[in-house]
Design an enzyme around this catalytic site. Structure first.
Site, PDB file in Angstrom:
ATOM      1  CG  HIS B  49      -1.844   1.139   1.334  1.00 61.17           C
ATOM      2  ND1 HIS B  49      -3.009   1.220   0.612  1.00 61.17           N
ATOM      3  CD2 HIS B  49      -1.782   2.271   2.072  1.00 61.17           C
ATOM      4  CE1 HIS B  49      -3.621   2.346   0.909  1.00 61.17           C
ATOM      5  NE2 HIS B  49      -2.906   3.006   1.785  1.00 61.17           N
ATOM      6  CB  SER B  98      -8.534   1.409  -3.408  1.00 59.10           C
ATOM      7  OG  SER B  98      -7.351   1.018  -2.734  1.00 59.10           O
ATOM      8  CG  HIS B  99     -10.755   2.839   2.549  1.00 61.02           C
ATOM      9  ND1 HIS B  99     -11.436   2.971   3.731  1.00 61.02           N
ATOM     10  CD2 HIS B  99      -9.451   2.938   2.887  1.00 61.02           C
ATOM     11  CE1 HIS B  99     -10.583   3.167   4.714  1.00 61.02           C
ATOM     12  NE2 HIS B  99      -9.378   3.144   4.232  1.00 61.02           N
ATOM     13  CG  HIS B 101      -8.806  -5.685   1.431  1.00 60.36           C
ATOM     14  ND1 HIS B 101      -7.523  -6.161   1.550  1.00 60.36           N
ATOM     15  CD2 HIS B 101      -9.265  -6.138   0.248  1.00 60.36           C
ATOM     16  CE1 HIS B 101      -7.228  -6.872   0.465  1.00 60.36           C
ATOM     17  NE2 HIS B 101      -8.258  -6.866  -0.335  1.00 60.36           N
ATOM     18  CD  GLN B 249      -8.399   3.380   8.742  1.00 60.87           C
ATOM     19  OE1 GLN B 249      -9.398   2.964   8.208  1.00 60.87           O
ATOM     20  NE2 GLN B 249      -7.222   3.406   8.145  1.00 60.87           N
ATOM     21  CG  ASP B 281      -3.249  12.948   5.074  1.00 68.31           C
ATOM     22  OD1 ASP B 281      -2.279  13.047   4.300  1.00 68.31           O
ATOM     23  OD2 ASP B 281      -4.008  11.971   5.092  1.00 68.31           O
ATOM     24  CD  GLN B 327      -9.786   7.792   9.140  1.00 69.72           C
ATOM     25  OE1 GLN B 327     -10.330   8.436   8.270  1.00 69.72           O
ATOM     26  NE2 GLN B 327      -8.671   7.119   8.909  1.00 69.72           N
TER      27      GLN B 327
END
Lengths: 275, 761
Positions: B49, B98-99, B101, B249, B281, B327
């Site tokens: 990742h 992408s998110h 999983h 998260q 961030d 987050q």
């Protein structure tokens, strides 16, 4: 002496429509400035002529939408200014704050007579974004400074909320209808409680209510998102759809005002008449 | 125990994704057994990742340079020049992630944090975020795993609206597709875009001034907890079971909104005083990554004190505090002399500690001249490593082996236009996506001109007072993906470009998210490679703004998208294209306007129906011959559409894609005003699936007869396909389909299947 009326927009933590709402005020020939929830003193010192509580999710909609913001100190100021007759407009979350503070319908000081409950109609619930049609109650046009120029026609405006269903107790049906300012209808102007004309199951098809004096207006639709004709969807039927289509190739498409502007220009007119 | 065994034990015990060889490499760097914090930090930094260790060599094929590119891939988001207005130069900032999983395991939270992460990437370049898109791929809602696929779809949409709407960032559409290949592994790709004044771009490293003056690291946002611990690793391994929910998260859009307002205030404060700073961030790897990267990319070291980090759970181990992916946090590198003022903005002016327990801004570290990454906790040194190793990265050479799909075409192709059109319009791929969009706020900020569904791409007018419009679309067709991975990449670019061009906008940048299975498998790595080659080839042809290619300025690779049984998802390159139209009032939607107008078709129909909606829904065959990618022709067609738009002669434009010319026509009719319904009568008498249903790329353009007659030297790819009528029908001389029959079903069928669970037909 001030050159133009000052309309302040209050930013609560979680507000998210404050900038475009402030621009709508300015584009209507008035001054506008945004104050944070904790700028109580600065706000007071600026001597506002009117107040707008913008849309968003103040305090994360904790407890109920608008419930926490209604208890903020800055709302005491808005409350007393409204009692003195200053115009106050709550849009979407701002409407929820006005309901939770009891400023609308405001039949008795400080008493909460209405609620904005979760959308529920025809088996659909949750957040809903769509364009609706509404008409303005005749009495409201006369007494509400935000509605003087809205006319008798049907106004298309967008809604975007999960909790926008006005609720009153059944025994207050008559009183509530007296507080009606804006009512949902279909594209031809016929009032019906069926979805999608009534998009959330609101009591008496209420889209906006006011106090008895008419200076405080709480509305769920977003007039600042229909300020310009170019903000209207291409599929919009009716008179405003015609206006949009006609202006498309007229060269003035970018600068022609839409139905939402009427709420703000009504206020500008109100101030002009008063002075 | 020797070191190798100790490392093996640590990998097992800590569920690390790193190999023993990688662990040994790390031990060599630090000259001892690595601390737990070091193990987790490097496990994240060397994850697929974060490190792109499998993909990096292939990604070099993508064109990333072009006139107008300000920041290419490498930082949190890409930046291109957008427009000049009122004495300032405005740049467009874009990011794509992408998110997948997390969304498969916890759809609501996964989708919400997907938006949360991507908007932070744009915010941290100093921009205001003015839009987001979701590119969603779910399993077959009516198939064997239908119940689960429907629940995931509902959850993802809920996560998107609950987070995105509260944040006040308008949703600018995207797309939603269903394919049984995603039954065990949905895709949730997210795009965010924003605008920044060119002179106020923020970078994610400590500035060079920190070599002269003492700089400190301020951590701001939500108090740290244990959520998302191991998140990047989670995203980089097989989704074996769904017990890894702890790696997802928890998002908080309310806090993010306040934080974003406070950040803009802080950034303005610093710019107004001409103070140099770094800003980044917190995403993968949490505090450990943000602190080490801010320092390393500024050629400094840093000393972090974890005792100063506000936490919401007591007694967390050092590695959890340092690496959890809580987050709504940012890291800010500023001179020590002004740190008190910055803290005051967050903590007093915006009252963050009052609004959210434990939230706020705190100084947690100091930058050092010695190039080491040192972390202290409870009186101990819990990490001490030369900083250059952290960001050095790691590269693997993966094997690839061609595995093309044999071309098998159906034996017969019956053609019954009214019936076929009805089937396609009411198929799960053909029905309106408005039930999805109805949950999204697409109009907050007041800049939206075209909402999802009104035109081929959403159009916003992002800079008040300026007429420049931004048009954006994201695309990727899994049915092409499973037949030809190269064309999947090329057509993803082609389709997104066409969508943007159809609105009248010139593409200025693109982003990609490359979703594939396990890259350690040679056939999967080949699919990936071919997809990248396809994207690169299309970008080389479709730079319409200048002679440069269309630049890919940001993106993401998502591997290991597969089921526990080992089946990979269809190759799924997903591309977003961003375009600019200098005067938004000239932009075109898809709705038919005036009876009598001509429908001009750009792009001749070819016999290439492989993967088409017609094959799938009307004859139950996927076919094999996929539309070719004809770059030069695509470019010429796009130029023509843009010229028509500029000249103001196109009244409606819709690209031809799924369902071919006939479905495109029906969609244009369905988009017409309910009180002024329009339809199309085609000139063709052919009852030929190639003519009516082929998905050869092209456009349908509505214009008047006079405008058509006035076009000199008509390009060969143009023909008159038919004309607009005032009947709500799609028809030709020998057939006719009344759209009133299907209007209600077309609008509501997705709602009935996904939300109302009305699945028995």
């Amino acid at each position: 002496m001030k050159s133009a009326p000052l309309v302040v927009v209050i930013q609560f933590p979680g507000s998210n429509c404050e900038y475009e709402t402030s621009r709508a005020v300015q584009n209507s020939g008035m001054d506008s400035c945004i104050y944070r929830w904790n700028q109580w003193q600065e706000l007071k010192d600026s001597l506002p002529d009117a107040y707008v509580l913008p849309g968003g999710f103040s305090f994360q909609d904790r407890v109920r939408a608008g419930a926490v913001a209604a208890k903020e100190k800055i709302m005491d100021l808005v409350f007393s200014e409204a009692a003195g007759g200053k115009p106050v407009l709550g849009i979407c979350n701002g409407a929820q704050i006005l309901v939770e503070s009891g400023m609308v319908p405001g039949w008795e000081r400080g008493r909460i007579e209405s609620a904005l409950a979760a959308n529920h109609i025809s088996g659909r619930s949750g957040y809903l974004s769509r364009w609706i049609f509404l008409h303005v109650a005749a009495k409201a046009r006369k007494i509400c400074p935000w509605l003087g120029r809205t006319g008798t026609g049907i106004l298309p405006l967008p809604i975007a909320h999960a909790e926008g269903r006005f609720v009153f107790s059944e025994e207050n049906r008559y009183r509530a209808s007296n507080s009606a300012a804006l009512k949902y209808c279909d594209e031809k102007g016929t009032e019906t409680s069926d979805y999608p004309a009534n998009p959330n199951g609101s009591f008496l098809n209420l889209a906006g209510i006011m106090n008895d004096r008419g200076n405080v207006l709480a509305m769920m639709p977003h007039p600042e998102r229909a300020y310009w004709l170019w903000q209207l969807p291409p599929y919009l039927p009716g008179e405003w759809g015609d206006r949009r289509d006609q202006s498309l190739h007229s060269g003035s498409y970018a600068s022609t005002k839409g139905p939402g502007s009427l709420f703000f220009t009504s206020l500008a007119d109100y101030f002009r008449g008063e002075r | 125990m020797n070191l190798r065994d100790e490392l093996k034990e640590a990998i097992r015990h800590r569920s690390l994704a790193m190999t023993i060889e990688e662990a040994e490499k790390l031990a060599g760097y630090v000259g001892r057994m690595p601390t737990p914090l070091e193990l987790h930090l490097f496990d994240t930094m060397w994850s697929e990742h974060c490190s792109y260790k499998s993909s990096r060599s292939v990604l070099k094929l993508l064109p990333t340079h072009a006139t107008g590119v300000v920041v290419g891939p490498g930082e949190d988001a890409g930046i291109v020049k957008f427009t000049d207005h009122d004495g300032f130069s405005w740049d467009l900032v874009v990011a794509h992630e992408s998110h997948n999983h997390p969304s498969q395991v916890l759809p609501v939270e996964g989708a919400a944090t997907g938006i949360g992460g991507i908007v932070r990437d744009v915010y941290c370049m100093g921009a205001r975020v003015t839009g987001s898109l979701d590119l969603l791929r779910f399993g077959d809602p009516l198939g064997n795993s239908g119940e689960k696929s429907r629940a995931i779809c509902r959850g993802v949409v809920e996560g998107i609206w609950k987070y995105g709407n509260a944040l006040g960032v308008p949703n600018l559409g995207g797309d939603t597709r269903f394919h049984k290949g995603y039954d065990d592994n949905c895709l949730v790709n997210v795009v965010a875009l924003g605008f920044v004044r060119h002179d106020r771009i923020v970078h994610s490293f400590v500035p060079v001034e920190a070599h002269e003056e003492q700089y400190v690291l301020i951590l701001v946002g939500k108090p740290t907890d244990d959520t998302g611990f191991g998140g990047a690793t989670f995203a980089s391994t097989d989704l074996e079971d769904e017990s890894e929910k702890g790696a997802v998260q928890v998002a908080d859009p309310f806090l993010k909104r306040v934080l974003s307002e406070a950040n803009l205030n802080v950034l303005d404060y610093l710019f107004d005083r001409e103070i140099k700073f770094g800003f980044k961030d917190l995403g993968a790897g949490g505090i450990a990554c943000v602190t080490s990267e801010l320092a390393a990319h500024g050629n400094l070291g840093i000393k972090v004190n974890l005792d100063l980090v506000p936490v919401s759970i007591p007694e967390l181990p050092s590695e959890v505090i340092a690496c959890a992916e809580t987050q709504e946090r940012y890291g800010l590198a500023v001179p020590r002399r002004i740190s008190a003022e910055v803290l005051e903005i967050y903590n007093e002016k915006y009252e963050m500690p009052r609004l959210f327990p434990g939230a706020g801004a705190t100084v947690i570290g100091t930058f050092t001249a010695e190039p080491f990454y040192r972390v202290l906790h409870r009186g101990e040194e819990v990490a001490n490593t030369p900083i250059e190793y952290i960001t050095e990265g790691i590269v693997y050479k993966r094997n690839w082996e061609p595995s093309p799909v044999p071309v098998i075409e159906p034996d017969s192709r019956p053609c019954n236009p009214p019936l076929d059109l009805k089937r396609m319009l009411l198929s799960i791929d053909g029905v309106s996506r408005s039930p999805v969009w109805s949950y999204y706020d697409s109009e907050v900020q007041g800049n939206t001109h075209f909402r999802p569904g009104e035109a081929d791409a959403c159009v916003i007018v992002p800079i008040p007072g300026c007429r420049a419009g931004l048009s954006v679309s994201g695309d990727g067709n899994p049915w092409i993906g499973e037949l030809d991975p190269f064309l999947a990449g090329a057509h993803a670019v082609g389709e997104a470009v066409r969508n943007v061009v159809a609105t009248g906008a010139t593409p200025i940048a693109a982003t990609d998210c490359l979703n594939y299975g396990n890259p350690e498998k040679a056939d999967v790595f080949w699919q990936f490679r071919r997809g990248v080659e396809g994207i690169a080839a299309a970008c080389m042809d479709l730079g319409l703004e200048s002679e440069d290619p269309l630049p890919i300025v940001s993106g993401n690779v998502s591997f290991y998208n597969q089921s526990s049984k080992g089946g990979s998802i269809p190759p799924s390159p997903i591309v977003a294209v961003f375009g600019r139209i200098n005067d938004f009032t000239k932009s075109t939607d898809i709705s038919l306007k005036a009876p009598g107008n001509l429908i001009i078709m750009a792009g001749d129909r070819k016999d290439e129906l492989g993967g088409s909606l017609y094959y799938r829904t009307c004859i139950g065959h996927r076919g094999g011959r996929v539309p070719a990618f004809r770059g030069k022709l695509e470019r010429e067609m796009a130029r023509f559409v843009l010229e028509c738009c500029e000249a103001g002669i196109s009244r409606a434009v819709h690209d031809i894609s799924e369902g071919g010319m006939i479905l495109a026509a029906a969609e244009m009719a369905i988009a017409s005003r309910p009180d002024a319904r329009r339809g199309i009568v085609f000139d063709t008498e052919a009852m030929d699936p190639v003519v009516l249903y082929s998905e050869t790329p092209g456009y349908l353009i509505e214009m008047s007869q006079e405008s058509w007659d006035a076009i000199e030297n008509k390009p060969e790819f143009l023909s008159v396909a038919g004309r607009v009528t005032d009947e709500f029908c799609i028809a030709a001389s020998r057939w006719r389909m009344d759209l009133r029959e299907i209007l209600e079903d077309h609008a509501n069928r997705l709602d009935r299947i996904i939300w109302r669970e009305e699945v028995t037909e």
